[in-house]
Design a protein around this motif. Sequence first.
Motif, PDB file in Angstrom:
ATOM      1  N   ALA A 144       2.748  -5.274  -7.100  1.00  0.00           N
ATOM      2  CA  ALA A 144       3.592  -4.149  -7.517  1.00  0.00           C
ATOM      3  C   ALA A 144       3.017  -3.458  -8.743  1.00  0.00           C
ATOM      4  O   ALA A 144       3.045  -2.222  -8.857  1.00  0.00           O
ATOM      5  CB  ALA A 144       5.010  -4.637  -7.795  1.00  0.00           C
ATOM      6  N   THR A 145       2.489  -4.246  -9.691  1.00  0.00           N
ATOM      7  CA  THR A 145       1.920  -3.664 -10.904  1.00  0.00           C
ATOM      8  C   THR A 145       0.684  -2.832 -10.587  1.00  0.00           C
ATOM      9  O   THR A 145       0.518  -1.705 -11.071  1.00  0.00           O
ATOM     10  CB  THR A 145       1.557  -4.771 -11.913  1.00  0.00           C
ATOM     11  OG1 THR A 145       2.730  -5.519 -12.230  1.00  0.00           O
ATOM     12  CG2 THR A 145       0.975  -4.178 -13.186  1.00  0.00           C
ATOM     13  N   VAL A 146      -0.187  -3.373  -9.768  1.00  0.00           N
ATOM     14  CA  VAL A 146      -1.400  -2.640  -9.390  1.00  0.00           C
ATOM     15  C   VAL A 146      -1.045  -1.410  -8.567  1.00  0.00           C
ATOM     16  O   VAL A 146      -1.646  -0.339  -8.730  1.00  0.00           O
ATOM     17  CB  VAL A 146      -2.355  -3.567  -8.616  1.00  0.00           C
ATOM     18  CG1 VAL A 146      -3.523  -2.770  -8.045  1.00  0.00           C
ATOM     19  CG2 VAL A 146      -2.868  -4.674  -9.518  1.00  0.00           C
ATOM     20  N   ALA A 147      -0.043  -1.525  -7.686  1.00  0.00           N
ATOM     21  CA  ALA A 147       0.373  -0.387  -6.869  1.00  0.00           C
ATOM     22  C   ALA A 147       0.879   0.756  -7.742  1.00  0.00           C
ATOM     23  O   ALA A 147       0.621   1.930  -7.471  1.00  0.00           O
ATOM     24  CB  ALA A 147       1.447  -0.813  -5.876  1.00  0.00           C
ATOM     25  N   ALA A 148       1.614   0.419  -8.808  1.00  0.00           N
ATOM     26  CA  ALA A 148       2.133   1.458  -9.707  1.00  0.00           C
ATOM     27  C   ALA A 148       0.995   2.196 -10.399  1.00  0.00           C
ATOM     28  O   ALA A 148       1.019   3.430 -10.530  1.00  0.00           O
ATOM     29  CB  ALA A 148       3.071   0.829 -10.730  1.00  0.00           C
ATOM     30  N   LYS A 149      -0.006   1.446 -10.868  1.00  0.00           N
ATOM     31  CA  LYS A 149      -1.157   2.079 -11.511  1.00  0.00           C
ATOM     32  C   LYS A 149      -1.947   2.927 -10.519  1.00  0.00           C
ATOM     33  O   LYS A 149      -2.419   4.031 -10.849  1.00  0.00           O
ATOM     34  CB  LYS A 149      -2.065   1.014 -12.121  1.00  0.00           C
ATOM     35  CG  LYS A 149      -1.443   0.257 -13.282  1.00  0.00           C
ATOM     36  CD  LYS A 149      -1.182   1.163 -14.470  1.00  0.00           C
ATOM     37  CE  LYS A 149      -0.667   0.386 -15.661  1.00  0.00           C
ATOM     38  NZ  LYS A 149      -0.403   1.278 -16.833  1.00  0.00           N
ATOM     39  N   ALA A 150      -2.103   2.425  -9.298  1.00  0.00           N
ATOM     40  CA  ALA A 150      -2.828   3.178  -8.278  1.00  0.00           C
ATOM     41  C   ALA A 150      -2.083   4.464  -7.930  1.00  0.00           C
ATOM     42  O   ALA A 150      -2.693   5.508  -7.689  1.00  0.00           O
ATOM     43  CB  ALA A 150      -3.021   2.322  -7.030  1.00  0.00           C
ATOM     44  N   GLY A 151      -0.740   4.397  -7.903  1.00  0.00           N
ATOM     45  CA  GLY A 151       0.039   5.588  -7.596  1.00  0.00           C
ATOM     46  C   GLY A 151      -0.176   6.705  -8.603  1.00  0.00           C
ATOM     47  O   GLY A 151      -0.286   7.881  -8.242  1.00  0.00           O
TER      48      GLY A 151
ATOM     49  N   VAL B  88       0.835  -1.195   0.000  1.00  0.00           N
ATOM     50  CA  VAL B  88       0.000   0.000   0.000  1.00  0.00           C
ATOM     51  C   VAL B  88       0.874   1.251   0.000  1.00  0.00           C
ATOM     52  O   VAL B  88       0.548   2.261  -0.625  1.00  0.00           O
ATOM     53  CB  VAL B  88      -0.963  -0.009   1.207  1.00  0.00           C
ATOM     54  CG1 VAL B  88      -1.820   1.244   1.210  1.00  0.00           C
ATOM     55  CG2 VAL B  88      -1.857  -1.242   1.171  1.00  0.00           C
ATOM     56  N   THR B  89       2.005   1.199   0.698  1.00  0.00           N
ATOM     57  CA  THR B  89       2.934   2.320   0.682  1.00  0.00           C
ATOM     58  C   THR B  89       3.426   2.583  -0.733  1.00  0.00           C
ATOM     59  O   THR B  89       3.538   3.733  -1.163  1.00  0.00           O
ATOM     60  CB  THR B  89       4.138   2.048   1.603  1.00  0.00           C
ATOM     61  OG1 THR B  89       3.688   1.997   2.952  1.00  0.00           O
ATOM     62  CG2 THR B  89       5.169   3.157   1.484  1.00  0.00           C
ATOM     63  N   ALA B  90       3.707   1.536  -1.474  1.00  0.00           N
ATOM     64  CA  ALA B  90       4.161   1.712  -2.850  1.00  0.00           C
ATOM     65  C   ALA B  90       3.121   2.441  -3.686  1.00  0.00           C
ATOM     66  O   ALA B  90       3.455   3.250  -4.551  1.00  0.00           O
ATOM     67  CB  ALA B  90       4.471   0.349  -3.469  1.00  0.00           C
ATOM     68  N   ALA B  91       1.850   2.171  -3.424  1.00  0.00           N
ATOM     69  CA  ALA B  91       0.779   2.845  -4.160  1.00  0.00           C
ATOM     70  C   ALA B  91       0.643   4.298  -3.728  1.00  0.00           C
ATOM     71  O   ALA B  91       0.537   5.207  -4.555  1.00  0.00           O
ATOM     72  CB  ALA B  91      -0.547   2.107  -3.952  1.00  0.00           C
ATOM     73  N   VAL B  92       0.660   4.537  -2.422  1.00  0.00           N
ATOM     74  CA  VAL B  92       0.374   5.870  -1.890  1.00  0.00           C
ATOM     75  C   VAL B  92       1.589   6.794  -1.975  1.00  0.00           C
ATOM     76  O   VAL B  92       1.451   8.001  -2.211  1.00  0.00           O
ATOM     77  CB  VAL B  92      -0.123   5.771  -0.434  1.00  0.00           C
ATOM     78  CG1 VAL B  92      -0.329   7.155   0.167  1.00  0.00           C
ATOM     79  CG2 VAL B  92      -1.413   4.970  -0.365  1.00  0.00           C
TER      80      VAL B  92
ATOM     81  N   VAL C  17      -6.859  -6.743  -4.149  1.00  0.00           N
ATOM     82  CA  VAL C  17      -7.634  -5.759  -3.388  1.00  0.00           C
ATOM     83  C   VAL C  17      -6.696  -4.983  -2.464  1.00  0.00           C
ATOM     84  O   VAL C  17      -5.812  -5.573  -1.835  1.00  0.00           O
ATOM     85  CB  VAL C  17      -8.726  -6.453  -2.547  1.00  0.00           C
ATOM     86  CG1 VAL C  17      -9.475  -5.435  -1.691  1.00  0.00           C
ATOM     87  CG2 VAL C  17      -9.694  -7.200  -3.449  1.00  0.00           C
ATOM     88  N   MET C  18      -6.871  -3.677  -2.414  1.00  0.00           N
ATOM     89  CA  MET C  18      -6.153  -2.836  -1.455  1.00  0.00           C
ATOM     90  C   MET C  18      -7.150  -1.912  -0.777  1.00  0.00           C
ATOM     91  O   MET C  18      -8.059  -1.385  -1.433  1.00  0.00           O
ATOM     92  CB  MET C  18      -5.074  -1.998  -2.143  1.00  0.00           C
ATOM     93  CG  MET C  18      -3.938  -2.795  -2.733  1.00  0.00           C
ATOM     94  SD  MET C  18      -2.660  -1.714  -3.453  1.00  0.00           S
ATOM     95  CE  MET C  18      -1.530  -2.929  -4.117  1.00  0.00           C
ATOM     96  N   ASN C  19      -6.988  -1.705   0.511  1.00  0.00           N
ATOM     97  CA  ASN C  19      -7.829  -0.784   1.269  1.00  0.00           C
ATOM     98  C   ASN C  19      -6.948   0.170   2.063  1.00  0.00           C
ATOM     99  O   ASN C  19      -6.023  -0.269   2.761  1.00  0.00           O
ATOM    100  CB  ASN C  19      -8.745  -1.554   2.217  1.00  0.00           C
ATOM    101  CG  ASN C  19      -9.836  -2.313   1.479  1.00  0.00           C
ATOM    102  OD1 ASN C  19     -10.753  -1.720   0.937  1.00  0.00           O
ATOM    103  ND2 ASN C  19      -9.727  -3.629   1.436  1.00  0.00           N
ATOM    104  N   PHE C  20      -7.230   1.445   1.955  1.00  0.00           N
ATOM    105  CA  PHE C  20      -6.474   2.466   2.677  1.00  0.00           C
ATOM    106  C   PHE C  20      -7.299   3.751   2.689  1.00  0.00           C
ATOM    107  O   PHE C  20      -8.398   3.806   2.122  1.00  0.00           O
ATOM    108  CB  PHE C  20      -5.111   2.714   2.019  1.00  0.00           C
ATOM    109  CG  PHE C  20      -5.186   3.145   0.572  1.00  0.00           C
ATOM    110  CD1 PHE C  20      -5.172   4.484   0.232  1.00  0.00           C
ATOM    111  CD2 PHE C  20      -5.279   2.203  -0.444  1.00  0.00           C
ATOM    112  CE1 PHE C  20      -5.244   4.892  -1.092  1.00  0.00           C
ATOM    113  CE2 PHE C  20      -5.365   2.595  -1.773  1.00  0.00           C
ATOM    114  CZ  PHE C  20      -5.343   3.942  -2.097  1.00  0.00           C
ATOM    115  N   ALA C  21      -6.782   4.787   3.338  1.00  0.00           N
ATOM    116  CA  ALA C  21      -7.485   6.073   3.397  1.00  0.00           C
ATOM    117  C   ALA C  21      -6.467   7.199   3.313  1.00  0.00           C
ATOM    118  O   ALA C  21      -5.335   7.064   3.790  1.00  0.00           O
ATOM    119  CB  ALA C  21      -8.303   6.199   4.676  1.00  0.00           C
ATOM    120  N   MET C  22      -6.873   8.307   2.723  1.00  0.00           N
ATOM    121  CA  MET C  22      -5.993   9.471   2.640  1.00  0.00           C
ATOM    122  C   MET C  22      -6.807  10.736   2.434  1.00  0.00           C
ATOM    123  O   MET C  22      -8.008  10.694   2.140  1.00  0.00           O
ATOM    124  CB  MET C  22      -4.968   9.309   1.506  1.00  0.00           C
ATOM    125  CG  MET C  22      -5.540   9.295   0.107  1.00  0.00           C
ATOM    126  SD  MET C  22      -4.257   8.996  -1.155  1.00  0.00           S
ATOM    127  CE  MET C  22      -3.075  10.279  -0.745  1.00  0.00           C
TER     128      MET C  22
END
Length: 329
Positions: free
Chosen positions: A132-139, A32-36, A306-311
Amino acid sequence: MANNNYNLSKDYQFNITVTDNTYAGKLALPYVTAAVKSPDTIAKGYVRQIDGLNSKAVISNLGISDPIQAAACGFSTTDAPANLALTEQVLTLTDMKVNQEVCRGTIFPTWIGENMDRNGNLPGTFEDFLLATVAAKAGAHIENMIWKGSGDPALVGFQSNDGSLDQTGADASAMKDFHEVDLDGAISTADILDDLAAVYDKVVGSVQGILSKPGFGFYMNHKTYSLYAQKLAAATTYQQLGAAGDFRSLTYMGFPIYVCPGMFNDTIVATYPENLVVGTNLATDWTEARVIPTYQFDGSDNVRIVMNFAMGVQTAVGTDGVYATSVWT
């Protein structure tokens, strides 16, 4: 300037062993850190980062105006309260999630060498690849949302609250109290210097104190930055630089330029990194990254990520900045 140096790789200061394809709480942190944290605006330290939040954070600031008074023997309390004010800005987190589904068949041949068995469990390296791939797109998506806002999820961004560059979105944005500069239409190579000068003049005239803030600079996206570079490249002095000219780290009036891909076209912002705050619930038990091998249960050949987080975002001092765009006119 706050600088949270997160390691965006899987090896995040601890060895992890995961069972049942679930990465919850601390175990979700690397993914999740990689995404955010991977968006340029955040990764390069152009904003202040506050992590570990659960719902909201109150950002307090002490405002002092005209503190000098005539000399006297006693302590005057008459003017002091009027010249001092405690301001508060509330940063509210928005719950977000990532739901992606990938068919194993499309990439199965690549992973045969990793002992990937169609009828068995997913190898850990394959799970890492998916996350990692999904995290990059989410970022990349997050980079846009923290500046432009979003209607779904309902995230208030720095420049808008709904993803649109217009008066309504700007008036509801985190920068709604910034000093306004009306630009005469779209920014072009011909007028980029005039637009930057108008922003600088507004800073000097309305909020001069931020010039001395650590890191004060000008924020713009790649398009606006390229127009500025083209204008300078056309000048004789820059042509003489030849191959030695470096257009990757330009400044204006000696102040840095922060290139943030998520910003709207035809906008320029002047402020300092400590004033732009991005808050998250990273490092809490409310973050999660999960790989669900649905092919084992429903007869498909799919894997779900699936990833869940808040910001959320907020300005620490609502008036410490200038927001220039043509939507004000």
